[in-house]
Design an enzyme around this catalytic site. Sequence first.
Site, PDB file in Angstrom:
ATOM      1  N   ASP A  81       0.862  -1.165   0.000  1.00  0.00           N
ATOM      2  CA  ASP A  81       0.000   0.000   0.000  1.00  0.00           C
ATOM      3  C   ASP A  81       0.911   1.232   0.000  1.00  0.00           C
ATOM      4  O   ASP A  81       2.099   1.132   0.334  1.00  0.00           O
ATOM      5  CB  ASP A  81      -0.891  -0.026   1.240  1.00  0.00           C
ATOM      6  N   ARG A  82       0.392   2.378  -0.382  1.00  0.00           N
ATOM      7  CA  ARG A  82       1.245   3.571  -0.464  1.00  0.00           C
ATOM      8  C   ARG A  82       1.191   4.425   0.791  1.00  0.00           C
ATOM      9  O   ARG A  82       2.140   4.476   1.568  1.00  0.00           O
ATOM     10  CB  ARG A  82       0.853   4.416  -1.690  1.00  0.00           C
ATOM     11  N   ASP A  83       0.054   5.113   1.002  1.00  0.00           N
ATOM     12  CA  ASP A  83      -0.045   6.091   2.086  1.00  0.00           C
ATOM     13  C   ASP A  83      -0.101   5.404   3.444  1.00  0.00           C
ATOM     14  O   ASP A  83      -0.958   4.553   3.693  1.00  0.00           O
ATOM     15  CB  ASP A  83      -1.281   6.968   1.872  1.00  0.00           C
ATOM     16  N   THR A  87      -2.734   1.054  -4.623  1.00  0.00           N
ATOM     17  CA  THR A  87      -3.238   2.128  -3.780  1.00  0.00           C
ATOM     18  C   THR A  87      -4.628   2.595  -4.191  1.00  0.00           C
ATOM     19  O   THR A  87      -4.901   2.814  -5.376  1.00  0.00           O
ATOM     20  CB  THR A  87      -2.252   3.324  -3.798  1.00  0.00           C
ATOM     21  N   ASN A  88      -5.505   2.733  -3.209  1.00  0.00           N
ATOM     22  CA  ASN A  88      -6.795   3.392  -3.419  1.00  0.00           C
ATOM     23  C   ASN A  88      -6.568   4.900  -3.377  1.00  0.00           C
ATOM     24  O   ASN A  88      -5.861   5.390  -2.484  1.00  0.00           O
ATOM     25  CB  ASN A  88      -7.789   3.021  -2.320  1.00  0.00           C
ATOM     26  N   SER A 139      -9.169   7.695  -3.521  1.00  0.00           N
ATOM     27  CA  SER A 139     -10.526   8.232  -3.632  1.00  0.00           C
ATOM     28  C   SER A 139     -10.545   9.741  -3.811  1.00  0.00           C
ATOM     29  O   SER A 139     -11.555  10.312  -4.219  1.00  0.00           O
ATOM     30  CB  SER A 139     -11.352   7.849  -2.405  1.00  0.00           C
ATOM     31  N   LYS A 163      -9.549  -1.745  -3.324  1.00  0.00           N
ATOM     32  CA  LYS A 163      -9.414  -2.612  -2.166  1.00  0.00           C
ATOM     33  C   LYS A 163     -10.575  -2.366  -1.204  1.00  0.00           C
ATOM     34  O   LYS A 163     -10.948  -1.213  -1.008  1.00  0.00           O
ATOM     35  CB  LYS A 163      -8.072  -2.342  -1.461  1.00  0.00           C
ATOM     36  N   ASP A 219      -1.556  -0.779   5.984  1.00  0.00           N
ATOM     37  CA  ASP A 219      -1.893  -0.199   7.285  1.00  0.00           C
ATOM     38  C   ASP A 219      -3.383  -0.270   7.564  1.00  0.00           C
ATOM     39  O   ASP A 219      -3.835   0.170   8.625  1.00  0.00           O
ATOM     40  CB  ASP A 219      -1.411   1.246   7.382  1.00  0.00           C
TER      41      ASP A 219
END
Length: 207
Positions: free
Chosen positions: A21-23, A63-64, A66, A121, A146
């Site tokens: 995941d990114r953030d 990564t999501n 939004s 996701k 996370d």
Amino acid sequence: MGCWASAGAQRFKGRGALFLDRDGVVVREVGYLHRPRDVALEVRAAEVVAAYNRTGVPVVLVTNQSGVARGYFGWPDFEAVQARIAGLLAAGGAHLDAVFACGCHADGLGSMAVDDHPWRKPAPGMFLAAAEQMDIDLACSVVVGDRADDLAAGRAAGLPIGLHVATGHGGRKEQVEAAALERPGFQVTLAPDIGGALDLLPRFAEA
């Protein structure tokens, strides 16, 4: 467009991958990150990615986003942030082999208002796309996130293990509890940060 991908042409001959995941995992969580100047790598992120790079294990960002659907920023902003991330990783001798992003969300605008997009996701679409485009063996792969949704997406894609980190949103009680719910064939481990992925690296030599 609701999705974004950059995977290049390299194929990995059925190797397992490290999905990140990114953030909150690779970079600090700041909330709808869209300005390059706000990018800061999480501690040990470059170290971990570089270690996997050296062993030939593909590293794939999933990564999501939004904020794109909500109109907070656009794909050009996302690309600028990704360029900054790539630069910071490169300074640490590391690189991402692919990036997949889903901008759709139920609260999005116009055609981006999709609450069950197969790439978002906890759906597994980004993992499945990476496997198809890059010849990755999902059954030998690992996901680091996370949020519980990160691990759920990996589980739905057929991954055997997920690493839940305490950075980003990972320290929230509800995320820890949800992520820790193991399922048959899916193991969950916990770590303070992405550095915990180094403990999983030997799994790829055994695969």
